[in-house]
Structure formats: structure tokens, C-alpha cells
Design a protein around this motif. Sequence first.
Motif, PDB file in Angstrom:
ATOM      1  N   ARG A 347       0.830  -1.202   0.000  1.00 41.42           N
ATOM      2  CA  ARG A 347       0.000   0.000   0.000  1.00 41.42           C
ATOM      3  C   ARG A 347       0.868   1.257   0.000  1.00 41.42           C
ATOM      4  NH1 ARG A 347      -3.587   1.406   5.110  1.00 41.42           N
ATOM      5  NH2 ARG A 347      -1.632   2.399   5.717  1.00 41.42           N
ATOM      6  N   PRO A 348       0.610   2.190  -0.927  1.00 41.36           N
ATOM      7  CA  PRO A 348       1.323   3.476  -0.876  1.00 41.36           C
ATOM      8  C   PRO A 348       0.924   4.256   0.378  1.00 41.36           C
ATOM      9  CG  PRO A 348       0.226   3.106  -3.003  1.00 41.36           C
ATOM     10  CD  PRO A 348      -0.298   2.079  -2.061  1.00 41.36           C
ATOM     11  N   PRO A 349       1.725   5.236   0.750  1.00 39.88           N
ATOM     12  CA  PRO A 349       1.414   6.007   1.969  1.00 39.88           C
ATOM     13  C   PRO A 349       0.344   7.058   1.705  1.00 39.88           C
ATOM     14  CG  PRO A 349       3.445   6.810   0.974  1.00 39.88           C
ATOM     15  CD  PRO A 349       3.017   5.619   0.157  1.00 39.88           C
ATOM     16  N   TRP A 350      -0.893   6.622   1.601  1.00 40.45           N
ATOM     17  CA  TRP A 350      -1.967   7.575   1.362  1.00 40.45           C
ATOM     18  C   TRP A 350      -2.143   8.502   2.552  1.00 40.45           C
ATOM     19  CZ3 TRP A 350      -4.061   2.352   0.172  1.00 40.45           C
ATOM     20  CH2 TRP A 350      -3.904   2.035  -1.183  1.00 40.45           C
ATOM     21  N   ALA A 351      -2.526   9.713   2.239  1.00 44.79           N
ATOM     22  CA  ALA A 351      -2.708  10.708   3.298  1.00 44.79           C
ATOM     23  C   ALA A 351      -3.914  10.363   4.160  1.00 44.79           C
ATOM     24  CB  ALA A 351      -2.879  12.088   2.669  1.00 44.79           C
ATOM     25  N   GLN A 352      -3.763  10.545   5.444  1.00 44.74           N
ATOM     26  CA  GLN A 352      -4.861  10.364   6.386  1.00 44.74           C
ATOM     27  C   GLN A 352      -5.688  11.644   6.440  1.00 44.74           C
ATOM     28  OE1 GLN A 352      -5.552   7.640   8.349  1.00 44.74           O
ATOM     29  NE2 GLN A 352      -3.796   6.368   7.811  1.00 44.74           N
ATOM     30  N   ALA A 353      -6.938  11.515   6.809  1.00 43.81           N
ATOM     31  CA  ALA A 353      -7.823  12.669   6.978  1.00 43.81           C
ATOM     32  C   ALA A 353      -8.476  12.584   8.344  1.00 43.81           C
ATOM     33  CB  ALA A 353      -8.877  12.700   5.876  1.00 43.81           C
ATOM     34  N   GLU A 354      -8.997  13.716   8.794  1.00 36.59           N
ATOM     35  CA  GLU A 354      -9.681  13.779  10.073  1.00 36.59           C
ATOM     36  C   GLU A 354     -11.045  14.434   9.911  1.00 36.59           C
ATOM     37  OE1 GLU A 354      -7.287  15.011  13.597  1.00 36.59           O
ATOM     38  OE2 GLU A 354      -5.755  15.452  12.101  1.00 36.59           O
ATOM     39  N   LEU A 355     -11.979  14.054  10.780  1.00 36.21           N
ATOM     40  CA  LEU A 355     -13.268  14.722  10.875  1.00 36.21           C
ATOM     41  C   LEU A 355     -13.221  15.664  12.066  1.00 36.21           C
ATOM     42  CD1 LEU A 355     -15.875  11.876  10.220  1.00 36.21           C
ATOM     43  CD2 LEU A 355     -15.595  13.957   8.895  1.00 36.21           C
ATOM     44  N   ILE A 356     -13.482  16.955  11.815  1.00 32.28           N
ATOM     45  CA  ILE A 356     -13.414  17.941  12.878  1.00 32.28           C
ATOM     46  C   ILE A 356     -14.614  18.878  12.789  1.00 32.28           C
ATOM     47  CG2 ILE A 356     -10.884  17.889  12.830  1.00 32.28           C
ATOM     48  CD1 ILE A 356     -11.062  20.718  11.534  1.00 32.28           C
ATOM     49  N   GLU A 357     -14.756  19.730  13.795  1.00 31.86           N
ATOM     50  CA  GLU A 357     -15.769  20.786  13.779  1.00 31.86           C
ATOM     51  C   GLU A 357     -15.086  22.109  13.458  1.00 31.86           C
ATOM     52  OE1 GLU A 357     -19.191  20.462  14.448  1.00 31.86           O
ATOM     53  OE2 GLU A 357     -18.773  18.305  14.311  1.00 31.86           O
ATOM     54  N   VAL A 358     -15.692  22.880  12.527  1.00 33.25           N
ATOM     55  CA  VAL A 358     -15.190  24.206  12.181  1.00 33.25           C
ATOM     56  C   VAL A 358     -16.329  25.208  12.348  1.00 33.25           C
ATOM     57  CG1 VAL A 358     -13.424  23.356  10.590  1.00 33.25           C
ATOM     58  CG2 VAL A 358     -15.713  23.870   9.726  1.00 33.25           C
ATOM     59  N   PRO A 359     -16.027  26.479  12.493  1.00 29.49           N
ATOM     60  CA  PRO A 359     -17.092  27.464  12.726  1.00 29.49           C
ATOM     61  C   PRO A 359     -17.884  27.773  11.465  1.00 29.49           C
ATOM     62  CG  PRO A 359     -14.958  28.554  12.647  1.00 29.49           C
ATOM     63  CD  PRO A 359     -14.682  27.082  12.616  1.00 29.49           C
ATOM     64  N   GLY A 360     -19.223  27.795  11.604  1.00 32.62           N
ATOM     65  CA  GLY A 360     -20.114  28.258  10.559  1.00 32.62           C
ATOM     66  C   GLY A 360     -20.816  29.516  11.021  1.00 32.62           C
ATOM     67  N   ALA A 361     -21.676  30.047  10.185  1.00 37.04           N
ATOM     68  CA  ALA A 361     -22.306  31.328  10.493  1.00 37.04           C
ATOM     69  C   ALA A 361     -23.239  31.260  11.695  1.00 37.04           C
ATOM     70  CB  ALA A 361     -23.061  31.838   9.275  1.00 37.04           C
ATOM     71  N   VAL A 362     -23.869  30.096  11.935  1.00 38.49           N
ATOM     72  CA  VAL A 362     -24.822  29.987  13.049  1.00 38.49           C
ATOM     73  C   VAL A 362     -24.461  28.845  13.994  1.00 38.49           C
ATOM     74  CG1 VAL A 362     -26.729  31.038  11.780  1.00 38.49           C
ATOM     75  CG2 VAL A 362     -26.383  28.557  11.659  1.00 38.49           C
ATOM     76  N   GLY A 363     -23.244  28.370  13.912  1.00 36.31           N
ATOM     77  CA  GLY A 363     -22.821  27.264  14.764  1.00 36.31           C
ATOM     78  C   GLY A 363     -21.768  26.431  14.066  1.00 36.31           C
ATOM     79  N   SER A 364     -21.238  25.448  14.778  1.00 34.19           N
ATOM     80  CA  SER A 364     -20.176  24.626  14.204  1.00 34.19           C
ATOM     81  C   SER A 364     -20.724  23.692  13.132  1.00 34.19           C
ATOM     82  CB  SER A 364     -19.492  23.815  15.300  1.00 34.19           C
ATOM     83  OG  SER A 364     -20.415  22.932  15.923  1.00 34.19           O
ATOM     84  N   ILE A 365     -19.869  23.371  12.162  1.00 36.41           N
ATOM     85  CA  ILE A 365     -20.207  22.439  11.087  1.00 36.41           C
ATOM     86  C   ILE A 365     -19.070  21.424  10.968  1.00 36.41           C
ATOM     87  CG2 ILE A 365     -21.702  23.991   9.758  1.00 36.41           C
ATOM     88  CD1 ILE A 365     -19.354  24.744   8.039  1.00 36.41           C
ATOM     89  N   GLU A 366     -19.400  20.253  10.472  1.00 36.57           N
ATOM     90  CA  GLU A 366     -18.395  19.203  10.334  1.00 36.57           C
ATOM     91  C   GLU A 366     -17.599  19.420   9.053  1.00 36.57           C
ATOM     92  OE1 GLU A 366     -18.418  14.594  11.522  1.00 36.57           O
ATOM     93  OE2 GLU A 366     -19.627  15.009   9.737  1.00 36.57           O
ATOM     94  N   ALA A 367     -16.321  19.070   9.113  1.00 34.67           N
ATOM     95  CA  ALA A 367     -15.462  19.194   7.935  1.00 34.67           C
ATOM     96  C   ALA A 367     -14.459  18.053   7.919  1.00 34.67           C
ATOM     97  CB  ALA A 367     -14.732  20.532   7.928  1.00 34.67           C
ATOM     98  N   ILE A 368     -14.024  17.697   6.727  1.00 34.70           N
ATOM     99  CA  ILE A 368     -12.952  16.725   6.529  1.00 34.70           C
ATOM    100  C   ILE A 368     -11.681  17.514   6.253  1.00 34.70           C
ATOM    101  CG2 ILE A 368     -12.114  14.799   5.138  1.00 34.70           C
ATOM    102  CD1 ILE A 368     -15.081  14.254   4.418  1.00 34.70           C
TER     103      ILE A 368
END
Length: 611
Positions: A347-368
Motif C-alpha cells: 500500500r502506498p502512503p496515502w494521506a490520512q484525513a480527520e473529521l473535525i468541527e469548524v465554525p459556521g455562520a450559526v454554529g459549528s459544522i463538520e469538515a474533513i
Amino acid sequence: MITVLPDAGMAHLTRVNIAFSANGRWGTCLRADDEDLVLEHWTLSSEEAMCRTMSGIAVGRRTYPLPLDDGRILLLSSEGTSTSGRHTLILLQPAGERGILRQRLADIPGLGSYLVSSPNPGQLGFLVTLDDPENSTIWRLSASPPHIEMILRIPGFLSGAVWLDSDGSILATNEACDSRRSSGIVVDLPQRSWRRIWSVSDTSIDRIVLASPRSKLLVVTTNSAGEERLGWGILGDSTVRFPDTLHRTGYVRQALALDEPGERLLVHEITGAVSRLFVYRPADDRLIPLATPPGAMSAPASWTGDLIRLRFSAPHQPPTLATVRLETKRSETRPRWTVGDDQRGIRPPWAQAELIEVPGAVGSIEAITYGGPNWRSCQHLVVALHGGPLSSWRFDFDPLFQCLAEADIAVVAPNYRGSTGYGDEHLRAVVDNWGGPDLEDVLHLVRSLESERGPLQFPKPVVLGASYGAFLALLVASHEPNLWSACVALAPLLSGPSLYGCADTAVRSRIEQLGGLKRIDDAIGPRDVLWACASLSAPLLLIHGRRDETIPVEQSRLLRRRLSELGRTDGLDFEYLEVNSDHKEVAQAWPKDLRQKIVSFCLARTRLEAG
């Protein structure tokens, strides 16, 4: 327990057009290593799935393989457009040392077609052709002349197929007269007749999705109440149940497979960016969650004995077949997962990703995010906007994001309001409001990023979008031009009304349903790229496919002309690239050279910004 096996091939591997035989012992798909496509044949007779690459078989992205119960493969290849086309049928038979025997069965014109496997080992299978906007035809296939025989013609467009018996005589399918109405029908193939059995109203989309010849269980859906719901009944009984247990408002649930006795149903749900699986038992209306690895799963699925097979992907795992063994201990169902293929390489060294919360206009939203825990302080950053509306980023393998990560470009992909998987309120925020709450969330996010990164410490981010996301990207780059170092727009629409004027019937219907013709009157101004782009100052990369039937290429040509009228210079202020591709290929940046172009553009523009 989860076991992850090494995958093979290049970092931009994907698998499409997955299919299973009726008995669940075989699987087929197309594997793409960038632009190289090969046919794969999977042996699924034991828990360990074994894969064989069938080299020498010419396939394209519109090739659809179907494995038969005896190991042979039907190959359906389509050429042409949505208004005219030709479909070629080939039978492949593995022949040991002699290689693979090919038998051409037929060439049939039509707008579209799909294959239907048969539970009867004496039958090769069936083909459904979509002849014209008003009619479909069911054909019987045979390895002996005549290879194809017309059974009957049915008004409307047919989709899907499930068997109601084990003899391959009674078929349930769905008949649609337009994009806003569908009903389930039963076809008696020996009698060459059909009748409607599942229709809630003249304006609803009602479908038969699964059936069990043994238990006579029928799984159906309807949107008659405004949101699609899963239900079930027993064939021959007029009562259809839509239990609350099977429904979760604002979340997409899909029936994937029935077990062999027809007593348990595998249900898939998208929760945020990840998939969840459940086993539902109609007998006691019980929904049992299954532990699943973080990632994205999708149809089709096969359930044979205690083994479930389905497509699985994660940011670091290209799409492959996953095996789930259901083990029952003390009345508790415990799944054992095996994800991966036959270990043909390291397997090649594929990049890992994370699920986090980021700020939106009326509250936090999920982002990769890609770029590790310090992605905000990476030198190069891309804010990626998904298509839609009513779509989302999935926790899935994304070749473009992997290319960006390999070039040390961090990525944040937010699921702003209008994204699926976050409940009804989040989902419906953009209905009748294109470029409203979703645009506000993106602007709020990038302003917070600017504050965190500092106005002079790092280059400004690049905004990148595809399809509806490209429309949003162009709007945010025009409304807040000083926040961006560059903009990448892949197959953009210019506005709901503009697209409506040049789109086909299906796309127009979708625009109407989602309120894309409604105009927003606020301080930002019209959500029309041709109007807004007068303020666009960031360099622009604009790419569109000449064969795009979803968003016609004329949308980008209009934008190119408008930019020229405003005094912008092609090759200096913006780059326009028109490629011989369709909408999906461009929106997903499928071709390798397209991804390389995007990465080079992002690097060059952020370096210039830094300088």
C-alpha cells in the motif's frame, strides 16, 4: 473486530460498477488506476474474497459487468449520448489454459440499458433497454441462437429489478413516466404481461427495492409524505408498514440487502460524513446497529449465509470490497470486518484525513481535513466546496484530495448548511435559497481562517468547487475577493435560472424541486456569477467538459466571454480549459492530467501570493 488488508495499485485507485451474482458467490467491477481500466472478477465462496484481474478484456467507464452463478460474466458496453446510443452485449467464459472465451451476443440501440441476473441456473439473464422517453423493453438473453429475444415492451422508463420467485419468471421493477412519479410493477415473463402493485399516489415516487422469494417480504419506498421512507409488506397482503423504527427525519436510509431466508434487512444510513449499518428484523420491528469502521459504504450489497459483501472506502483506503461476518453470541450480533483485496502489492502512503468541527455562520459544522492536526498553519491551503445542493463530502477516498496532500497542500472540506447527513433543518436550509446559508457558512469559515492564520503569516487559501460547489466558489471569490489567493471552478453553473434555461428536462425538474429559480435579495446581491464576477480579482482556473449533459459547457463559455468583456485576459487573469469529458469526469477530477493541472495551479498561485 476490524482487519485492514493492504490494497494494490497506484494511489489513485478506484472501483466502479460493482455487481454480484444471484447466488452471491461471484463479484465483478471495474478497477481504475488513473485512466487505465481493467475488469476484476472476485471469488466469494469463502470469507476470504479472492480477486482476479482479467487482462486483455477491453472495458470503458460505461461498461457494466454482471457475474453469473456459474462464473461466467455478461458484459454490457454503452456508447453514445442520452439522446441516442448503442449497447453491446458480450458473454465471457473463463476457459483455464485457453484464457477467456468471448461470445458477442447482440448490439441494440437505445437511450440506456441495464442487465438483470436470473435466479434460475437455466437462464443466462435479461436485458432492459430504455428505448425512448416513453417506452422500455425487456429481453431474454441466451448463449445459444437466437441470443436475444424480446419479451415485452412497457410504457415508461424502467429501473431496478428484484425477483419474486426462484424460477426467474416473476420480476418486480419500477416504472417512471417522469422524474416526479414512479410506481412498482410486477412482470410475468412467461405470460408477457405486467401489472402495477405499488403506487401511493399519482404524484409520488414509489419504488420496490428488495424482495425475498422465500419469505415473500417486499421492501418498498415512497416520498408521498414529503421525505422518502422505507417500508415493507408481504406479497399478497395489502398492508404496507412504514415503521418509525426505519425512519430518521433528515437522514438518508437505504435498504441494501435481505438475508437468504428473507427475515433480516441490511440498512445503510449516512450520518454526517460517514456510513452506518443496521440489521432490521420486521418480525419484531427491531433495528440493531452494527459496529462499522469510519468510512463510506454504498450499494450494491450481497448477503449470503452470515457473510455480507459491499463497497467500502475511506480517505486512506481506495474503494474495495469489504466482507462483514455476522457472529451471534448470547443473542448479540457482532460483525467482523475485513477490508481490502488480495494483497497484490504494498500500500502506498496515502494521506490520512480527520473529521473535525469548524465554525459556521450559526454554529459549528463538520469538515474533513487533510494536513494533520496543524492543517490551519500549512503554507498552502485549499477550501473545497462540494456539489449539490443537497449533497455532502463523504469520509471517502478522494483522488484529488490525495494529490493535493501529496503536494503538501492542506485541505478543509466543510459540510455547510444544505449538506445531507445532518438532519432536516441543516438539509433544507438552502431549498429556495441557493447561495444563501451555504454561502454564509463558507464566508464565516474563511474569515475565521484568516484570523487564525494571520493576514501576513501565510498565503491566503484557494477556494475550489465542483458543479454547484463551483457556483459557490465563484460567488465567495467574487464577494470577498481579498480573502483568496485563487479560485478553481470545475463544471460550474452560473445561477439557477441560467442553468434552467439550457438544461435538460431532468435537471430542470431538480432545479424546480429545490427552489433554484427563487431570487435572493440581500446585501450580497444577486446569486448570479455573471453579475458577481465583476468583483473577482483572484486568478481563476475554469474547467468544463464538452460532453457535460448535466451542466452544459455553455455555462463556462458565457463566463469566459463575460470576463473578457470586463477586460480580464485569458492566460493571465484566468485560465480556461475545455476538455473532452462529461460532467462526472470533470467534477470528480477523474483524469490524472486534470488533477495535476489543479495542483500546479494551486501551488503556483499560493507561492505568488506569498511572494
